[in-house]
Structures are given as C-alpha cells and as structure tokens.
Write a protein that holds these residues in place. Structure first.
Motif, PDB file in Angstrom:
ATOM      1  N   TYR A 102       0.845  -1.181   0.000  1.00 49.45           N
ATOM      2  CA  TYR A 102       0.000   0.000   0.000  1.00 49.45           C
ATOM      3  C   TYR A 102       0.890   1.244   0.000  1.00 49.45           C
ATOM      4  CZ  TYR A 102       1.027   0.250   5.021  1.00 49.45           C
ATOM      5  OH  TYR A 102       1.664   0.332   6.239  1.00 49.45           O
ATOM      6  N   ARG A 150      -8.660  -4.401  -0.832  1.00 41.63           N
ATOM      7  CA  ARG A 150      -7.760  -3.273  -1.080  1.00 41.63           C
ATOM      8  C   ARG A 150      -6.738  -3.214   0.040  1.00 41.63           C
ATOM      9  NH1 ARG A 150      -9.498   3.124  -1.620  1.00 41.63           N
ATOM     10  NH2 ARG A 150      -7.393   3.921  -2.076  1.00 41.63           N
ATOM     11  N   GLN A 152      -4.274  -2.222   2.808  1.00 43.07           N
ATOM     12  CA  GLN A 152      -4.211  -1.108   3.743  1.00 43.07           C
ATOM     13  C   GLN A 152      -3.286  -1.448   4.899  1.00 43.07           C
ATOM     14  OE1 GLN A 152      -7.993  -0.457   5.783  1.00 43.07           O
ATOM     15  NE2 GLN A 152      -8.724  -2.443   5.056  1.00 43.07           N
ATOM     16  N   ARG A 153      -2.990  -0.454   5.692  1.00 43.50           N
ATOM     17  CA  ARG A 153      -2.045  -0.635   6.795  1.00 43.50           C
ATOM     18  C   ARG A 153      -2.611  -1.551   7.871  1.00 43.50           C
ATOM     19  NH1 ARG A 153       0.579   4.318  10.391  1.00 43.50           N
ATOM     20  NH2 ARG A 153       1.833   2.991  11.796  1.00 43.50           N
TER      21      ARG A 153
END
Length: 238
Positions: A102, A150, A152-153
């Motif tokens: 990401y 998606r 993401q952190r």
C-alpha cells in the motif's frame, strides 16, 4: 357650369384619397416585409446554434460509444463466464496470509498481509467442482484467493473482512454463480463486472444523447422546410 366644376372637383378628391390609400397599403406592406426580414435574420443565428448543438451531441455520443467499445463492451464480449447457475458451497477456508503493498506517500510503499480465502463449489447444472472467485478482477489478481481486498495498513481490518465473508458463505451455502458453459475455464465467478445490466446502463446515456442531437437537427430542418412552404403558398395566393 357650377355642377360640372363640382363634379370635376369631386372626382379629383376621390383620386387623391385613392392615392393616399394605395400609399398607406404600400407603406404597410413595406413594414410587413421589413418585420419578416428582421425576424428571419434573428432566427438564422438561433437555428445555426441549434444545429451546432445537435452536431456536438452526436459527436460526443460517438466518442462515448468508442470509449465504451474498447472498455466495457470488449470486456463483456471477451468474458467466458456467460452461463448463470446455482453453486453449492463445499468448502470455505482461510489457508494462508498473502502479501500486498500500500502507498504511504510519494514514492513510498509498505507491505501488509491479508488472509487468503479459498472457496470450492459444486455447480448444480454440471456437477463439477470448481474454485469460486468474486469477479474477473479477483480471478486475474490471484489464482487462489476468493477475494483480494484493497491493501491497507490495518491488517486486522482486512482479516476481519475476509472472516466475515467466509462466515456468510458458510451460512448461505447455495449462491448464484457464473461459469463457462464450454468448460474452458475451471474458475467460477460469484458476480460479473460487466453483465447485461451494466452494458445497458453504459449505452443508455450516449444513446439518449445521440437521439436528442438527431431530434434537434430534425426539428430545425422541419421548421425551415415549413417556413419555405408557407412562403411559397403565400406567393401563389398573391
């Protein structure tokens, strides 16, 4: 003598009134023609702008058709998952963690992990067992995982999302799916990115724009034709 002179004077007065009446009608006719000419002059730029608007709408719709043809319509035509059926979920298991990256800023990328959910289904219409994917993009992105979130952190959020999907598939064991009727593709899709409804709504707006532009040009041409027809009928009556 008096009567003769009076008759002459009376005849002269009638001729003057006739000339005045003719002059009045002539001036009225000139004013009428001038007003008609001014009206036609005023309508001409409006008709030109309307025709340009119609042509612009038609050109824009053609460009939209071209863009849709190389994106949506091409993907819809190339898709092999055209047969809709009902799939029975046989197994829904999280197997391993997959790496993803990401963005953390300009030219900055970091690595995170998400669980890989593998789903196997049985197609009722054929009886064969296949691996289920969410859509075409997921099938292209991963050959193993049902869904690719998606990146993401927060890896815990992605893990919670995948577990929630797995539990839903276990509860709803029969789900609608799309498969390849020729069996060239072993994979089965839960949904299609470009189905009939998507194609219809994609083509709806450029079709409306094309129809509107054509109608504007047609109405302007019809108005011009009726105007010329009225002028010709007026000339014939004169």
């Amino acid at each position: 003598m008096f009567f003769v002179a009076g008759a002459k004077n009376s005849g002269g007065g009638g001729g003057a009134r006739g000339n005045e009446r003719g002059s009045f009608y002539k001036k009225f006719r000139e004013v009428d023609l001038l007003d008609k000419k001014n009206t036609e002059t005023a309508l001409k730029p409006g008709e030109d702008r309307a025709i340009l608007l119609g042509l612009g709408m038609i050109l824009s719709s053609v460009m939209m058709y071209f863009v849709l043809g190389i994106t949506t319509l091409r993907s819809y035509a190339d898709s092999v998952w055209t047969e809709e059926g009902v799939c029975l979920v046989l197994n829904s298991t999280v197997t391993t963690n997959m790496n993803c990256s990401y963005s953390c800023g300009s030219d900055c990328w970091r690595v995170s992990k998400y669980p890989c959910l593998q789903v196997y289904v049985s197609i009722n219409s054929t009886g064969r067992v296949s691996r289920l994917f969410h859509n075409e993009e997921t099938q292209d992105a991963s050959t193993e995982c049902f869904y690719v979130p998606r990146c993401q952190r927060d890896s815990l959020a992605m893990h919670s999302m995948i577990i929630n999907i797995s539990e839903r598939l276990k509860v709803n064991q029969q789900v609608p799916c799309f498969h390849d009727p020729l069996e060239l593709q072993d994979a089965v899709l839960l949904t299609r990115l470009y189905d009939n409804s998507v194609v219809f709504h994609s083509l709806l707006w450029p079709s409306c724009m094309l129809t509107g532009g054509a109608m504007i040009i047609l109405m302007v041409k019809l108005t011009q034709y009726l105007s010329r027809l009225c002028d010709e009928i007026g000339k014939i009556k004169k």
